[in-house]
Design a protein around this motif. Structure first.
Motif, PDB file in Angstrom:
ATOM      1  N   ILE A 237      47.652  21.369 -23.098  1.00  0.00           N
ATOM      2  CA  ILE A 237      47.009  19.795 -24.198  1.00  0.00           C
ATOM      3  C   ILE A 237      46.770  20.934 -25.002  1.00  0.00           C
ATOM      4  O   ILE A 237      45.174  21.169 -25.305  1.00  0.00           O
ATOM      5  CB  ILE A 237      46.167  19.305 -23.229  1.00  0.00           C
ATOM      6  CG1 ILE A 237      46.776  19.176 -21.952  1.00  0.00           C
ATOM      7  CG2 ILE A 237      46.111  18.216 -24.203  1.00  0.00           C
ATOM      8  CD1 ILE A 237      46.099  18.403 -20.755  1.00  0.00           C
ATOM      9  N   ARG A 238      47.147  20.954 -26.547  1.00  0.00           N
ATOM     10  CA  ARG A 238      47.049  21.242 -27.732  1.00  0.00           C
ATOM     11  C   ARG A 238      46.158  20.708 -28.953  1.00  0.00           C
ATOM     12  O   ARG A 238      45.892  21.280 -29.961  1.00  0.00           O
ATOM     13  CB  ARG A 238      47.654  23.312 -27.574  1.00  0.00           C
ATOM     14  CG  ARG A 238      47.445  24.128 -26.900  1.00  0.00           C
ATOM     15  CD  ARG A 238      48.646  24.723 -27.071  1.00  0.00           C
ATOM     16  NE  ARG A 238      48.903  25.361 -26.083  1.00  0.00           N
ATOM     17  CZ  ARG A 238      49.712  26.895 -25.708  1.00  0.00           C
ATOM     18  NH1 ARG A 238      50.126  26.962 -26.737  1.00  0.00           N
ATOM     19  NH2 ARG A 238      49.043  27.520 -24.580  1.00  0.00           N
ATOM     20  N   ASP A 239      47.037  19.667 -29.167  1.00  0.00           N
ATOM     21  CA  ASP A 239      46.428  18.463 -30.301  1.00  0.00           C
ATOM     22  C   ASP A 239      47.142  17.103 -30.295  1.00  0.00           C
ATOM     23  O   ASP A 239      46.782  16.628 -28.628  1.00  0.00           O
ATOM     24  CB  ASP A 239      47.948  18.424 -31.110  1.00  0.00           C
ATOM     25  CG  ASP A 239      49.676  18.494 -30.731  1.00  0.00           C
ATOM     26  OD1 ASP A 239      49.665  18.071 -29.948  1.00  0.00           O
ATOM     27  OD2 ASP A 239      50.253  19.311 -31.435  1.00  0.00           O
ATOM     28  N   ARG A 240      46.636  16.166 -30.468  1.00  0.00           N
ATOM     29  CA  ARG A 240      46.431  14.980 -30.595  1.00  0.00           C
ATOM     30  C   ARG A 240      47.939  14.070 -29.731  1.00  0.00           C
ATOM     31  O   ARG A 240      47.810  13.268 -28.825  1.00  0.00           O
ATOM     32  CB  ARG A 240      46.760  14.365 -31.848  1.00  0.00           C
ATOM     33  CG  ARG A 240      46.344  12.488 -31.490  1.00  0.00           C
ATOM     34  CD  ARG A 240      46.361  12.176 -33.085  1.00  0.00           C
ATOM     35  NE  ARG A 240      46.602  10.867 -33.421  1.00  0.00           N
ATOM     36  CZ  ARG A 240      45.616   9.678 -33.007  1.00  0.00           C
ATOM     37  NH1 ARG A 240      44.601  10.680 -33.009  1.00  0.00           N
ATOM     38  NH2 ARG A 240      45.051   8.940 -33.193  1.00  0.00           N
TER      39      ARG A 240
ATOM     40  N   GLU B  38      50.161  11.968 -24.690  1.00  0.00           N
ATOM     41  CA  GLU B  38      51.303  12.547 -23.998  1.00  0.00           C
ATOM     42  C   GLU B  38      50.719  12.384 -22.382  1.00  0.00           C
ATOM     43  O   GLU B  38      51.364  12.391 -21.092  1.00  0.00           O
ATOM     44  CB  GLU B  38      52.506  13.127 -24.305  1.00  0.00           C
ATOM     45  CG  GLU B  38      53.233  12.687 -25.520  1.00  0.00           C
ATOM     46  CD  GLU B  38      53.796  13.742 -25.860  1.00  0.00           C
ATOM     47  OE1 GLU B  38      54.217  14.976 -25.631  1.00  0.00           O
ATOM     48  OE2 GLU B  38      55.034  13.808 -27.234  1.00  0.00           O
ATOM     49  N   VAL B  39      49.676  13.219 -22.577  1.00  0.00           N
ATOM     50  CA  VAL B  39      49.252  13.727 -20.452  1.00  0.00           C
ATOM     51  C   VAL B  39      49.206  12.829 -19.897  1.00  0.00           C
ATOM     52  O   VAL B  39      49.009  11.819 -20.354  1.00  0.00           O
ATOM     53  CB  VAL B  39      47.997  14.647 -20.672  1.00  0.00           C
ATOM     54  CG1 VAL B  39      46.853  14.188 -21.518  1.00  0.00           C
ATOM     55  CG2 VAL B  39      48.634  15.494 -19.857  1.00  0.00           C
ATOM     56  N   SER B  40      49.783  12.601 -18.610  1.00  0.00           N
ATOM     57  CA  SER B  40      48.975  11.557 -17.612  1.00  0.00           C
ATOM     58  C   SER B  40      47.387  11.254 -17.821  1.00  0.00           C
ATOM     59  O   SER B  40      46.539  12.671 -17.863  1.00  0.00           O
ATOM     60  CB  SER B  40      49.546  12.035 -16.433  1.00  0.00           C
ATOM     61  OG  SER B  40      49.268  12.641 -15.506  1.00  0.00           O
TER      62      SER B  40
ATOM     63  N   ARG C  31      35.397  10.088 -17.220  1.00  0.00           N
ATOM     64  CA  ARG C  31      34.530   9.751 -17.757  1.00  0.00           C
ATOM     65  C   ARG C  31      34.929  10.291 -18.949  1.00  0.00           C
ATOM     66  O   ARG C  31      35.005   9.366 -20.741  1.00  0.00           O
ATOM     67  CB  ARG C  31      32.871   9.959 -17.813  1.00  0.00           C
ATOM     68  CG  ARG C  31      32.019   8.732 -18.977  1.00  0.00           C
ATOM     69  CD  ARG C  31      30.796   8.979 -18.981  1.00  0.00           C
ATOM     70  NE  ARG C  31      30.634   8.295 -17.511  1.00  0.00           N
ATOM     71  CZ  ARG C  31      29.760   8.508 -16.565  1.00  0.00           C
ATOM     72  NH1 ARG C  31      28.576   8.900 -17.816  1.00  0.00           N
ATOM     73  NH2 ARG C  31      28.699   7.530 -15.848  1.00  0.00           N
ATOM     74  N   THR C  32      34.998  11.149 -19.672  1.00  0.00           N
ATOM     75  CA  THR C  32      35.679  12.276 -20.583  1.00  0.00           C
ATOM     76  C   THR C  32      36.880  12.265 -21.386  1.00  0.00           C
ATOM     77  O   THR C  32      37.228  12.012 -21.978  1.00  0.00           O
ATOM     78  CB  THR C  32      35.212  13.375 -20.058  1.00  0.00           C
ATOM     79  OG1 THR C  32      33.657  14.313 -19.961  1.00  0.00           O
ATOM     80  CG2 THR C  32      34.998  14.062 -21.984  1.00  0.00           C
ATOM     81  N   ALA C  33      37.890  12.191 -19.840  1.00  0.00           N
ATOM     82  CA  ALA C  33      39.120  11.874 -20.103  1.00  0.00           C
ATOM     83  C   ALA C  33      39.362  10.636 -21.112  1.00  0.00           C
ATOM     84  O   ALA C  33      40.042  10.174 -21.567  1.00  0.00           O
ATOM     85  CB  ALA C  33      40.315  11.719 -18.622  1.00  0.00           C
ATOM     86  N   LYS C  34      38.314   8.622 -20.572  1.00  0.00           N
ATOM     87  CA  LYS C  34      39.368   8.083 -20.834  1.00  0.00           C
ATOM     88  C   LYS C  34      38.336   8.516 -22.330  1.00  0.00           C
ATOM     89  O   LYS C  34      39.257   7.423 -23.388  1.00  0.00           O
ATOM     90  CB  LYS C  34      37.778   6.897 -19.795  1.00  0.00           C
ATOM     91  CG  LYS C  34      37.139   5.710 -20.243  1.00  0.00           C
ATOM     92  CD  LYS C  34      36.561   4.852 -19.364  1.00  0.00           C
ATOM     93  CE  LYS C  34      36.703   3.360 -19.763  1.00  0.00           C
ATOM     94  NZ  LYS C  34      35.406   2.641 -19.518  1.00  0.00           N
TER      95      LYS C  34
ATOM     96  N   GLY D 103      44.054   6.659 -29.153  1.00  0.00           N
ATOM     97  CA  GLY D 103      44.603   5.572 -29.399  1.00  0.00           C
ATOM     98  C   GLY D 103      45.331   5.123 -27.829  1.00  0.00           C
ATOM     99  O   GLY D 103      46.162   4.211 -28.220  1.00  0.00           O
ATOM    100  N   GLU D 104      45.127   4.989 -26.692  1.00  0.00           N
ATOM    101  CA  GLU D 104      45.644   5.422 -26.011  1.00  0.00           C
ATOM    102  C   GLU D 104      44.689   4.665 -25.379  1.00  0.00           C
ATOM    103  O   GLU D 104      45.267   5.204 -23.303  1.00  0.00           O
ATOM    104  CB  GLU D 104      46.109   6.816 -25.419  1.00  0.00           C
ATOM    105  CG  GLU D 104      47.223   7.554 -25.923  1.00  0.00           C
ATOM    106  CD  GLU D 104      48.351   6.798 -26.043  1.00  0.00           C
ATOM    107  OE1 GLU D 104      48.742   6.793 -24.593  1.00  0.00           O
ATOM    108  OE2 GLU D 104      49.185   6.337 -26.768  1.00  0.00           O
ATOM    109  N   GLU D 105      43.930   3.986 -25.291  1.00  0.00           N
ATOM    110  CA  GLU D 105      43.020   3.700 -23.947  1.00  0.00           C
ATOM    111  C   GLU D 105      43.669   2.190 -23.215  1.00  0.00           C
ATOM    112  O   GLU D 105      42.936   1.970 -21.903  1.00  0.00           O
ATOM    113  CB  GLU D 105      41.997   2.733 -24.946  1.00  0.00           C
ATOM    114  CG  GLU D 105      41.917   1.481 -25.891  1.00  0.00           C
ATOM    115  CD  GLU D 105      40.902   1.469 -26.334  1.00  0.00           C
ATOM    116  OE1 GLU D 105      39.942   1.362 -25.326  1.00  0.00           O
ATOM    117  OE2 GLU D 105      40.766   1.021 -27.790  1.00  0.00           O
ATOM    118  N   ASN D 106      44.582   1.717 -23.487  1.00  0.00           N
ATOM    119  CA  ASN D 106      44.918   0.602 -22.260  1.00  0.00           C
ATOM    120  C   ASN D 106      45.994   1.305 -22.014  1.00  0.00           C
ATOM    121  O   ASN D 106      47.157   0.711 -21.279  1.00  0.00           O
ATOM    122  CB  ASN D 106      44.915  -0.398 -23.620  1.00  0.00           C
ATOM    123  CG  ASN D 106      43.502  -0.809 -23.927  1.00  0.00           C
ATOM    124  OD1 ASN D 106      43.415  -1.612 -22.860  1.00  0.00           O
ATOM    125  ND2 ASN D 106      43.932  -1.954 -25.007  1.00  0.00           N
ATOM    126  N   ILE D 107      46.661   2.514 -22.454  1.00  0.00           N
ATOM    127  CA  ILE D 107      48.577   2.713 -21.639  1.00  0.00           C
ATOM    128  C   ILE D 107      48.258   3.801 -20.630  1.00  0.00           C
ATOM    129  O   ILE D 107      48.530   4.607 -20.774  1.00  0.00           O
ATOM    130  CB  ILE D 107      48.654   3.351 -22.564  1.00  0.00           C
ATOM    131  CG1 ILE D 107      49.420   2.578 -23.760  1.00  0.00           C
ATOM    132  CG2 ILE D 107      50.356   3.846 -22.410  1.00  0.00           C
ATOM    133  CD1 ILE D 107      50.205   2.530 -25.001  1.00  0.00           C
TER     134      ILE D 107
END
Length: 762
Positions: free
Chosen positions: A717-720, A725-727, A738-741, A748-752
């Motif tokens: 996991i090296r960039d935006r 894309e990572v689960s 908490r940090t992952a959230k 911009g992936e808070e709801n997906i």
């Protein structure tokens, strides 16, 4: 004198009464009688804990609350600034209280609405260089610990700042000081009233421990036998006659005393070591102690020993509370070092050490635990005495000598007075004890004559040092404050240096040399007395003009090279006067010298020969830059501490200083159009986080530091885009839910999320 009778705003007066202050003590009364409320300039010289801060608060209430002026409270250290900021925020809750420390490239306009500003002298000096509009609203300047004008490090800046303020503003000045031998001279220089007092709310007994016995001397006895010291400077050999059976460096009184009254107290030798015996005795009377040691290592060993006996003094509830403190201390850095673990283990036992090698949060936690009475004893270096209000019933001076570069020498008397002044807690104790440990025959007499009956050294200006004159001369010209050589010399004629020495011939020659040097650097125009555009920026950046010039030359060389790397710029920063480099020990001398041979091709200046006077300082700069390189190469702090003989606080301080210099270099490169700005920008990010260049794209996200960034990078996991894309499930396992959230939200992936993970997310 009653507080109710003070001519200050009613709300402030009520605040004093609510704090239990109903009457003014003698020095406070003297200050009011001498014109405190009539805007008279004053030097307040009285012992520690005698109520000098309240005098300042009365002045602030008059000038700020009633006269609608701005007050500046100058302190010598950042730690003291934080303490005063908290105090004043509570005392003057309806006023806008601000703290100004750090960033020297700050215009200061954000302080325009402030009523009270707590600042270090260096910060105020830097603000004057930017000339913020609100400066002319200042009605009161309080200088805490004004006797530190004699310090070679901080004194010259304080001296020039005072002189500059007096030249451009009409304000009330209050200088707060311990009792010093030439406080009248300081008052004469400032044309100020001198309020001098020996009053202390808590009686202080000075004692000497030798051969399992303390010999105590009361304040009254000391006052009767104290005579001005013939030796104004520390470190010199005392000469004199016999007073009361022992030799003294003071002038003998007309009638030599046959005997000086003292009180002797036997101390049981239960532990075979004087400092530990005294700590045991302190615990026996249910009190706390501060033990002053000459070095960081000494304070740590002292705390280890103290912990073995303080642990037996703790209740179950106290052990529980100390465990909470210890856990927080241990995990301040995220990845605990051996020093963190050692301090935490001591705190669990009710003991602690305190020195500049700790990070700020650890020092604060130790101080809080001590104030609560949980930590029974703190073993500290002398910086604690000058920096923080942390009194104890008993102060133990374990070491009165320290290494000066030319062997072991006695500390200054003024430093002893700062340490002993911490003994006795107002509102808790009716007396305090300052006990010095004698370590060999003859030393008890030396302690008595030098410290207990001797008086402190004269405060003397240290302005004549050329690096100091170089920096302040450029500032005076760049700000338009001085526009001619005559103007420069006239300004310096108003300093304490000129007042004490009576003439300026030496400084005049130095100033002329400095002006020519600044012209050679292209920081002053060739004719007249005007700064160049670069010179003005150097002054604003608050760095030594020589440092700036050398960095410009190094960056010009870097621009033409293809083999520069991080070490090139780190070494450039470590060659400045602003970095205090690590000392190269005999056992590592050859290794560092060998490393220099390999590193030469990356350095931006030529290495001297082994026989050149500059060679040793060159190696010290290299050692320090190698330590910084280890940090940005993600070496753990434990290994850095071991290899470079430093501490977490030392690593952090060096990285902060280096970052400031690299920021300054970046600004100068921009002005001079030297194409190295991107290299410097990346290096500054690496310094901030302690990371390799491959992690730069990850640490820009909130709560992603060196450890989490490396973990993400090593898992692909090296960039935006990788973060998007990572689960969430995988991210959660790597850095926590908490940090992952938060990280997903930042891209911009808070709801997906994967359907199977959505409930786990919430």
């Amino acid at each position: 004198m009653k507080v109710q009778n003070l001519d200050i705003p009613e709300g402030i007066r009520e605040g004093f009464l609510d704090s239990g202050i109903t009457d003014l003590n003698p020095p406070q009364q003297d200050a009011v009688k001498s014109g405190l409320l009539d805007a008279e300039d004053m030097i307040i010289a009285s012992p520690t804990a005698s109520g000098k801060t309240l005098i300042a608060e009365i002045g602030i209430s008059k000038q700020v609350v009633e006269n609608n002026k701005t007050a500046i409270y100058i302190v010598p250290l950042k730690a003291l600034a934080s303490e005063k900021y908290q105090d004043f925020s509570e005392r003057f809750e309806d006023q806008d209280v601000r703290i100004a420390v750090g960033d020297h490239d700050d215009s200061g306009e954000s302080l325009s609405t402030a009523d009270i500003v707590v600042a270090t002298s260096e910060k105020l000096d830097s603000l004057l260089r930017h000339n913020p509009s609100w400066i002319h609203e200042i009605g009161l300047v309080v200088i805490d610990e004004i006797h530190l004008i004699t310090s070679p490090d901080r004194g010259p800046t304080l001296e020039v700042t005072i002189a500059r303020l007096r030249d451009i503003l009409d304000f009330q000045l209050l200088g707060l000081s311990a009792t010093i031998s030439n406080s009248d001279e300081l008052a004469d220089w400032l044309d100020a009233e001198l309020v001098e007092s020996k009053y202390r709310p808590v009686e202080l007994k000075h004692g000497v421990y030798w051969d399992n016995e303390i010999e105590f001397y009361s304040e009254e006895t000391i006052e009767e036998n104290s005579i001005p010291n013939k030796n104004p400077e520390p470190g010199g050999k005392l000469e004199g006659t016999k007073v009361g059976g022992f030799s003294t460096g003071n002038e003998v009184k007309e009638q030599e005393k046959e005997e000086i009254e003292s009180e002797k107290v036997f101390i049981e030798d239960k532990h075979g070591r004087g400092s530990i015996n005294l700590i045991q005795n302190t615990l026996n009377i249910d009190k706390q102690a501060i033990v002053f040691c000459s070095s960081r290592k000494g304070s740590e060993k002292s705390s280890d020993r103290a912990g073995k006996i303080t642990t037996e003094d703790l209740s179950r509830d106290e052990r529980k509370k100390l465990k909470d403190y210890a856990d927080r201390i241990e995990n301040v850095l995220g990845s605990p070092t051996s020093q963190c673990k050692r301090l935490a283990e001591n705190v669990r036992k009710g003991a602690a050490f305190h020195h500049a090698g700790l990070v700020n949060k650890q020092r604060e936690l130790v101080e809080d635990a001590f104030r609560e009475g949980l930590v029974r004893t703190v073993s500290a270096t002398p910086t604690l005495a000058a920096g923080v209000n942390l009194p104890a019933y008993r102060v133990i001076m374990r070491d009165l000598k320290r290494y000066t570069g030319d062997g072991m020498d006695f500390i200054p008397t003024l430093e002893y007075e700062q340490m002993s002044g911490r003994a006795g807690r107002p509102k808790y104790d009716d007396q305090g004890e300052a006990i010095s440990i004698a370590k060999q025959p003859g030393m008890p007499d030396e302690i008595r004559e030098r410290y207990i009956f001797g008086q402190s050294e004269h405060i003397q200006s240290k302005l004549a040092a050329e690096p100091v004159l170089r920096m302040h001369t450029l500032s005076l010209v760049a700000s338009g404050f001085c526009t001619s050589m005559e103007g420069l010399l006239e300004f310096y004629s108003e300093t304490l240096y000129a007042f004490q020495y009576g003439e300026l011939s030496e400084v005049e020659q130095q100033v002329k040399r400095v002006v020519e040097q600044l012209r050679d650097f292209k920081f002053l125009e060739e004719t007249g007395m005007e700064a160049t555009k670069t010179g003005r920026r150097v002054s604003e950046l608050y760095i030594d003009p020589e440092s700036a010039y050398n960095m410009i030359q190094c960056m010009k060389r870097a621009e033409k090279r293809e083999n520069t790397e991080a070490l090139s710029y780190l070494f450039m920063a470590c060659r400045t006067t602003e970095i205090r480099n690590l000392r190269v020990k005999n056992k590592e001398y050859q290794d560092i010298a060998q490393t220099l041979l390999d590193a030469k091709k990356y350095l931006l200046e030529s290495a001297p020969n082994e026989w050149d006077p500059e060679y040793d300082s060159f190696l010290e700069s290299l050692k320090t830059s190698l330590m910084l390189k280890a940090w940005i190469n993600e070496k753990d702090e434990e290994s850095i501490m071991d290899k470079y003989d430093t501490a977490p606080g030392g690593v952090r301080a060096k990285t902060r200083n280096a970052d400031w210099l690299l920021y300054s270099a970046q600004e100068l490169a921009r002005m001079k159009e030297i194409d190295v700005q991107n290299d410097l920008k990346k290096l500054r990010v690496r310094l901030k986080h302690g990371i390799g260049e491959d992690l730069l794209s990850l640490v820009k996200y909130d709560q992603i530091g060196r450890v989490r960034a490396r973990k993400l990078y090593d898992h692909g996991i090296r960039d935006r885009e990788d973060i998007r894309e990572v689960s969430f499930e995988k991210l959660k396992k790597l850095i926590g839910k908490r940090t992952a959230k938060k990280l997903k939200k930042q891209v911009g992936e808070e709801n997906i999320f994967d359907r199977e993970n959505i409930m786990d997310y919430f």
